[in-house]
Design an enzyme around this catalytic site. Structure first.
Site, short mmCIF file in Angstrom:
data_model
loop_
_atom_site.label_atom_id
_atom_site.label_comp_id
_atom_site.label_asym_id
_atom_site.label_seq_id
_atom_site.Cartn_x
_atom_site.Cartn_y
_atom_site.Cartn_z
N SER A 134 0.94 -1.29 -0.08
CA SER A 134 -0.09 -0.04 -0.01
C SER A 134 0.77 1.44 0.05
O SER A 134 1.95 1.25 0.47
CB SER A 134 -0.91 -0.03 1.29
OG SER A 134 -1.64 1.39 1.53
N TYR A 158 -1.29 -0.36 10.61
CA TYR A 158 -1.71 -1.13 9.44
C TYR A 158 -0.36 -0.93 8.31
O TYR A 158 -0.02 -1.93 7.65
CB TYR A 158 -2.89 -0.59 8.71
CG TYR A 158 -3.11 -0.73 7.24
CD1 TYR A 158 -3.34 -2.09 6.77
CD2 TYR A 158 -3.15 0.06 6.30
CE1 TYR A 158 -3.64 -2.43 5.36
CE2 TYR A 158 -3.26 -0.21 4.73
CZ TYR A 158 -3.43 -1.45 4.54
OH TYR A 158 -3.71 -1.86 3.37
N LYS A 162 2.59 -3.77 6.67
CA LYS A 162 2.86 -3.86 5.13
C LYS A 162 4.37 -3.62 5.03
O LYS A 162 4.99 -4.39 4.23
CB LYS A 162 2.14 -2.88 4.41
CG LYS A 162 0.65 -2.90 4.42
CD LYS A 162 0.03 -4.03 3.50
CE LYS A 162 -1.28 -4.04 3.38
NZ LYS A 162 -1.70 -5.41 2.71
P1 NAD Z 1 -11.10 -6.46 1.37
O1 NAD Z 1 -11.29 -6.38 2.76
O2 NAD Z 1 -12.26 -6.26 0.26
O3 NAD Z 1 -10.54 -7.71 0.93
C1 NAD Z 1 -9.82 -8.47 1.63
C2 NAD Z 1 -10.35 -10.03 1.92
O4 NAD Z 1 -9.49 -10.71 3.00
C3 NAD Z 1 -11.62 -9.83 2.24
O5 NAD Z 1 -12.40 -10.63 1.48
C4 NAD Z 1 -11.46 -10.78 3.79
O6 NAD Z 1 -12.66 -11.70 4.22
C5 NAD Z 1 -10.28 -11.42 3.51
N1 NAD Z 1 -9.48 -11.82 4.88
C6 NAD Z 1 -9.41 -10.97 5.64
N2 NAD Z 1 -8.52 -11.65 6.78
C7 NAD Z 1 -8.47 -12.87 6.19
C8 NAD Z 1 -7.95 -13.97 6.80
N3 NAD Z 1 -7.20 -13.95 8.00
N4 NAD Z 1 -7.77 -15.21 6.24
C9 NAD Z 1 -8.32 -15.21 4.92
N5 NAD Z 1 -9.00 -14.25 4.14
C10 NAD Z 1 -9.03 -13.13 5.19
O7 NAD Z 1 -10.15 -5.14 0.87
P2 NAD Z 1 -9.32 -4.87 -0.47
O8 NAD Z 1 -9.81 -3.42 -0.68
O9 NAD Z 1 -9.77 -5.80 -1.44
O10 NAD Z 1 -7.75 -5.18 -0.32
C11 NAD Z 1 -6.95 -6.32 -0.46
C12 NAD Z 1 -5.88 -5.97 0.03
O11 NAD Z 1 -5.26 -5.02 -0.49
C13 NAD Z 1 -5.54 -5.89 1.41
O12 NAD Z 1 -4.25 -6.64 1.89
C14 NAD Z 1 -5.30 -4.30 1.76
O13 NAD Z 1 -4.51 -4.16 2.89
C15 NAD Z 1 -4.61 -3.99 0.23
N6 NAD Z 1 -4.85 -2.59 -0.19
C16 NAD Z 1 -6.25 -2.07 -0.34
C17 NAD Z 1 -6.41 -1.01 -0.73
C18 NAD Z 1 -7.57 -0.36 -0.87
O14 NAD Z 1 -7.55 0.84 -0.85
N7 NAD Z 1 -8.78 -0.96 -0.85
C19 NAD Z 1 -5.17 -0.02 -0.73
C20 NAD Z 1 -3.98 -0.47 -0.60
C21 NAD Z 1 -3.68 -1.90 -0.17
#
Ligand code: NAD
Ligand code: UDP
Length: 348
Positions: A134, A158, A162
């Protein structure tokens, strides 16, 4: 190729899953559904049926912290002669505010979860990994655009998790340089939705982020948008961010698979953003223009931990992956609104 996609039913994961399946990859989603709905899987399956796409989608409900489960997934894939060729690892927790309240939970899920995954991949000799990092890791600096060599200084747990994971990749790669192929993709602000309106962002509770909040104002679920500060040192006083269409972001992962396939070994940290900065006021204006909706807003004080400006230098992604974001802010607004209109209450 067969891809293990952890977190594959989440906002980003569901869009990557759809694209992978459309391009002929088989996909095994591992998700605990702690922050997503199983309806995502049904919708992807329906989409594949309607388009007569034969790629195989399998789903395992489980937690990445469960070592035995990970072990079973990899050993079954070998027994059944459909090995996992690469892992796209998105499963994790992503709320900055929750991470301040519950830091150990974030270290447990994000860091321990990733450690388990790496240990299992190593044991089963699966060495290709794409990870969801991120822009949060760059912290408070106001130097823009941010390239990958920008100072790393996260200001919340958070972001710390990362960074810890990226450090783990450094150690691993240095220990075993001939084997590992790892790309850590540093996302900026993924927004919008799949043009079909079948999948999109569906935050639980009140959204923290600008875009889902704005579309919920447009649909009437929220009364008005709070603009966090109109006195930033920016062209119109509101905060500037790098909003990237979710489908462009997903395409970045496909390009990354090609990149990994072309290498014998690598460790790369790569920004994925649009490379452009838009202010909150610009977003409101563009959304109104693209959708015809009116967005009532009020000016509030600045939000703790915010920066004036944050957008990516994406030259590395362009050069290394041959990837470039194609979708405009107009398209982001149209697709985000299409998703919200078709699903006023998200997946529920
Ligand atoms: P999201 O919460 O929609 O998706 C994450 C998924 O991981 C969810 O479906 C959740 O149920 C699953 N999950 C959580 N803990 C878990 C575990 N212990 N075991 C198995 N599954 C688990 O989030 P997103 O926006 O799709 O983000 C996905 C990744 O991208 C994350 O790692 C997040 O940190 C990273 N990210 C997201 C953003 C953003 O703005 N959305 C920005 C930078 C990085
Ligand atoms: N923002 C806002 N009102 C909201 C949510 C966000 O004015 O309800 C602003 C926020 O201050 C920032 C920009 O919109 O300038 C993007 O915020 P978001 O939380 O979406 O992304 P992040 O700040 O985490 O990059």
């Amino acid at each position: 190729m067969r891809i293990l996609l952890t977190g594959g039913s989440g906002f980003i994961g569901s869009h990557i899953a759809l694209l992978l399946l459309e391009r002929g990859f088989d996909v095994l989603i591992l998700d605990s559904f702690i922050n997503s709905s199983y309806n995502v899987i049904y919708r992807i399956e329906n989409y594949l049926d309607n388009k007569k796409i034969n790629s195989k989608l399998e789903t395992v409900v489980g937690d990445i912290r469960n070592k035995k489960l990970l072990n079973n997934i990899f050993s079954d894939s070998i027994k059944e002669e459909k090995p996992i060729d690469a892992v796209i690892h998105l499963a994790g927790l992503k709320s900055v505010s929750d991470s301040l309240i519950n830091p150990l939970h974030y270290w447990d899920v994000n860091v321990l979860g990733t450690l388990n995954l790496l240990l299992t991949m190593k044991e089963f000799e699966c060495y290709s990994l794409i990870f969801s990092s991120s822009a949060t890791i760059y912290g408070l600096s106001d130097t823009v655009p941010m390239a990958e060599d920008h100072k790393i200084s996260p200001i919340n747990p958070y972001g710390q998790t990362k960074v810890a994971i990226e450090n783990m990749f450094h150690d691993l790669y240095n220990s075993n340089i001939n084997f590992w192929k790892i790309c850590s993709l540093r996302y900026f602000n993924p927004v919008g939705a799949h043009p079909s309106g079948l999948i999109g962002e569906d935050p639980i509770g009140n959204p923290n982020n600008l875009f889902p909040f704005l579309t919920q104002v447009a649909i009437g679920r929220q009364k008005l948008l709070k603009v966090f500060g109109d006195n930033w040192d920016t062209k119109d006083g509101s905060g500037i961010r790098d909003y990237i269409h979710i489908v462009d972001l997903a395409e970045g992962h496909l390009a990354c698979i090609d990149y990994l396939n072309s290498k014998d070994a690598c460790l790369e940290f790569i920004n994925l953003g649009s490379g452009k900065g838009y202010s909150v006021f610009q977003i409101i204006r563009q959304f109104e223009l693209s959708t015809g909706c009116q967005i009532p807003f009020s000016i509030q004080s600045r939000r703790d931990g915010d920066v004036a400006e944050c957008y990516a230098d994406i030259s590395k992604a362009r050069k290394l992956l041959g990837w470039t974001p194609l979708k405009s802010l107009d398209q982001i607004c149209i697709d985000g609104w299409n998703w919200q209109m078709k699903n006023p209450n998200g997946y529920s």
